[in-house]
Write a protein that holds these residues in place. Sequence first.
Motif, PDB file in Angstrom:
ATOM      1  N   GLN A   1       8.109  -0.099   4.398  1.00  0.00           N
ATOM      2  CA  GLN A   1       7.506  -0.699   3.201  1.00  0.00           C
ATOM      3  C   GLN A   1       6.422   0.018   2.737  1.00  0.00           C
ATOM      4  O   GLN A   1       5.648   0.642   3.492  1.00  0.00           O
ATOM      5  CB  GLN A   1       6.900  -2.447   3.770  1.00  0.00           C
ATOM      6  CG  GLN A   1       6.516  -2.930   2.631  1.00  0.00           C
ATOM      7  CD  GLN A   1       6.302  -4.377   2.951  1.00  0.00           C
ATOM      8  OE1 GLN A   1       7.027  -4.935   3.987  1.00  0.00           O
ATOM      9  NE2 GLN A   1       5.760  -5.197   2.262  1.00  0.00           N
ATOM     10  N   GLU A   2       6.109   0.005   1.612  1.00  0.00           N
ATOM     11  CA  GLU A   2       4.882   0.924   0.815  1.00  0.00           C
ATOM     12  C   GLU A   2       3.849  -0.142   0.404  1.00  0.00           C
ATOM     13  O   GLU A   2       4.366  -1.293   0.093  1.00  0.00           O
ATOM     14  CB  GLU A   2       5.519   1.593  -0.511  1.00  0.00           C
ATOM     15  CG  GLU A   2       6.387   2.544   0.102  1.00  0.00           C
ATOM     16  CD  GLU A   2       6.901   3.564  -1.187  1.00  0.00           C
ATOM     17  OE1 GLU A   2       6.529   3.202  -2.235  1.00  0.00           O
ATOM     18  OE2 GLU A   2       7.489   4.503  -0.975  1.00  0.00           O
ATOM     19  N   PHE A   3       2.599   0.395   0.392  1.00  0.00           N
ATOM     20  CA  PHE A   3       1.496  -0.321   0.259  1.00  0.00           C
ATOM     21  C   PHE A   3       0.574   0.437  -0.672  1.00  0.00           C
ATOM     22  O   PHE A   3       0.474   1.756  -0.663  1.00  0.00           O
ATOM     23  CB  PHE A   3       0.652  -0.819   1.432  1.00  0.00           C
ATOM     24  CG  PHE A   3       1.393  -1.706   2.415  1.00  0.00           C
ATOM     25  CD1 PHE A   3       1.357  -2.968   2.163  1.00  0.00           C
ATOM     26  CD2 PHE A   3       2.124  -1.065   3.325  1.00  0.00           C
ATOM     27  CE1 PHE A   3       1.954  -3.904   3.046  1.00  0.00           C
ATOM     28  CE2 PHE A   3       2.858  -1.883   4.179  1.00  0.00           C
ATOM     29  CZ  PHE A   3       2.862  -3.206   4.133  1.00  0.00           C
ATOM     30  N   ASN A   4      -0.064  -0.332  -1.653  1.00  0.00           N
ATOM     31  CA  ASN A   4      -1.200   0.291  -2.418  1.00  0.00           C
ATOM     32  C   ASN A   4      -2.566   0.283  -1.546  1.00  0.00           C
ATOM     33  O   ASN A   4      -3.114  -0.879  -1.159  1.00  0.00           O
ATOM     34  CB  ASN A   4      -1.375  -0.506  -3.789  1.00  0.00           C
ATOM     35  CG  ASN A   4      -2.305   0.382  -4.474  1.00  0.00           C
ATOM     36  OD1 ASN A   4      -3.532   0.471  -4.433  1.00  0.00           O
ATOM     37  ND2 ASN A   4      -2.064   0.498  -5.818  1.00  0.00           N
TER      38      ASN A   4
ATOM     39  N   LYS B   1      -5.262  -2.718  -0.396  1.00  0.00           N
ATOM     40  CA  LYS B   1      -5.216  -3.195   1.311  1.00  0.00           C
ATOM     41  C   LYS B   1      -6.326  -2.793   2.061  1.00  0.00           C
ATOM     42  O   LYS B   1      -6.347  -2.896   3.340  1.00  0.00           O
ATOM     43  CB  LYS B   1      -4.010  -2.982   1.688  1.00  0.00           C
ATOM     44  CG  LYS B   1      -2.566  -3.507   1.105  1.00  0.00           C
ATOM     45  CD  LYS B   1      -2.574  -5.029   1.175  1.00  0.00           C
ATOM     46  CE  LYS B   1      -1.713  -5.545   0.495  1.00  0.00           C
ATOM     47  NZ  LYS B   1      -1.307  -6.809   0.312  1.00  0.00           N
TER      48      LYS B   1
ATOM     49  N   LYS C   1       4.215  -7.194   8.460  1.00  0.00           N
ATOM     50  CA  LYS C   1       4.444  -6.496   7.081  1.00  0.00           C
ATOM     51  C   LYS C   1       4.032  -4.893   7.326  1.00  0.00           C
ATOM     52  O   LYS C   1       4.767  -4.180   6.770  1.00  0.00           O
ATOM     53  CB  LYS C   1       3.928  -7.102   5.865  1.00  0.00           C
ATOM     54  CG  LYS C   1       4.332  -8.511   5.515  1.00  0.00           C
ATOM     55  CD  LYS C   1       3.831  -9.432   4.351  1.00  0.00           C
ATOM     56  CE  LYS C   1       4.561 -10.539   4.208  1.00  0.00           C
ATOM     57  NZ  LYS C   1       3.941 -11.454   3.098  1.00  0.00           N
ATOM     58  N   TYR C   2       2.805  -4.994   7.909  1.00  0.00           N
ATOM     59  CA  TYR C   2       2.167  -3.658   7.671  1.00  0.00           C
ATOM     60  C   TYR C   2       2.778  -2.730   8.570  1.00  0.00           C
ATOM     61  O   TYR C   2       3.003  -1.612   8.631  1.00  0.00           O
ATOM     62  CB  TYR C   2       0.519  -3.734   8.167  1.00  0.00           C
ATOM     63  CG  TYR C   2      -0.133  -4.292   7.062  1.00  0.00           C
ATOM     64  CD1 TYR C   2      -0.223  -3.900   5.752  1.00  0.00           C
ATOM     65  CD2 TYR C   2      -1.241  -5.137   7.437  1.00  0.00           C
ATOM     66  CE1 TYR C   2      -1.202  -4.385   4.744  1.00  0.00           C
ATOM     67  CE2 TYR C   2      -2.253  -5.803   6.770  1.00  0.00           C
ATOM     68  CZ  TYR C   2      -2.080  -5.453   5.227  1.00  0.00           C
ATOM     69  OH  TYR C   2      -2.758  -6.068   4.407  1.00  0.00           O
TER      70      TYR C   2
ATOM     71  N   ASP D   1       1.237 -10.977   8.155  1.00  0.00           N
ATOM     72  CA  ASP D   1       0.733  -9.738   7.669  1.00  0.00           C
ATOM     73  C   ASP D   1       0.577  -8.574   8.437  1.00  0.00           C
ATOM     74  O   ASP D   1       1.242  -7.353   7.903  1.00  0.00           O
ATOM     75  CB  ASP D   1      -0.682  -9.909   6.893  1.00  0.00           C
ATOM     76  CG  ASP D   1      -0.904 -10.685   6.017  1.00  0.00           C
ATOM     77  OD1 ASP D   1       0.106 -11.043   5.174  1.00  0.00           O
ATOM     78  OD2 ASP D   1      -1.980 -11.397   5.745  1.00  0.00           O
TER      79      ASP D   1
ATOM     80  N   MET E   1       1.204   4.475  -3.631  1.00  0.00           N
ATOM     81  CA  MET E   1       1.790   3.506  -2.560  1.00  0.00           C
ATOM     82  C   MET E   1       2.450   4.464  -1.607  1.00  0.00           C
ATOM     83  O   MET E   1       3.095   5.488  -1.625  1.00  0.00           O
ATOM     84  CB  MET E   1       2.932   3.448  -3.416  1.00  0.00           C
ATOM     85  CG  MET E   1       2.868   2.594  -4.531  1.00  0.00           C
ATOM     86  SD  MET E   1       2.080   0.832  -4.152  1.00  0.00           S
ATOM     87  CE  MET E   1       3.296  -0.008  -3.400  1.00  0.00           C
TER      88      MET E   1
END
Length: 291
Positions: free
Chosen positions: A116-119, A123, A110-111, A107, A22
């Motif tokens: 904020q964390e992302f997998n 993505k 959000k990025y 979107d 993440m």
Amino acid sequence: MYIFNLSSKSYLKKIIILLTSMVKLRIRELAQENVYHLLSVTSGVSEEAIRTYATQTSDDFKKIAIALNWSVTEPGVAQVFQMLDPVKAKDMAVDLLSTASGISPDDIQKYANENQEFNITEKIEDLKKIAKALDVEMVELVKPKEKREAIRLKIAELAQDKQISLKELANQSQVDFPIICFYSSQPIEKKKLTQEPFHTNLSKISVALNCNLEDLQDTKKAELPPTTLRVKEFLDATDLNINDLSLLTGANSEFIDLIATNPMDLRNIPSWGEEKVICEIMCKFLHCTCN
């Protein structure tokens, strides 16, 4: 030919960890840095021309527009000129990235949220589009971890000035010897100095050294090192907890928690003399084969 010297398993593991981690993204920062590129992609006007326009005065910009046979109104010219201003253009960077990448504004927002964390795996297709729009490598999208401010403690130096050993200081302060050794050799995250058990331990040490808490702190800037011993991973694999490990090794549970949670400068690991059990714990997680 240069031969990469890391074992394939080790290198592959690092790649897998990266791809399944993440992570936070630096989308907004990159969009603002490349805003003229994004404007070029979305408008079809060369980036060089856009940068040139941005250096012109409003009157010069009008002359350029006339020379290019642009049919623009006075308010329109002023609006475009304002957008080309380096500072004001940054406000439009995220919207331009949405248009250039084909990813919805929601979107992209959000990025662009830096908290904020992302997998990455989930993505990856969007990240490919974003990287292409920004003309950067995908790995550049990942936001590096913030370096945490740290403090080095002058415990060993102050003890030496008073001609007492760290072992004697441990006895006088009632702070375990391995913990004093750790504090003396490793940077400590600054915010932890006011937290427990750090604050109580350092208060005891300062009393024993007859100095203030501030006197223990080195004024030179320090950063936490990147290495953390894999104690928690070991505990998870063996279904043990810190108290179990303390009982099995005879090491203080506070010290085990310390080496499990505080990053370490492996180049500055002290010799802990007769505290051989501590050395054995360190070797366990460092995969050391010393005697």
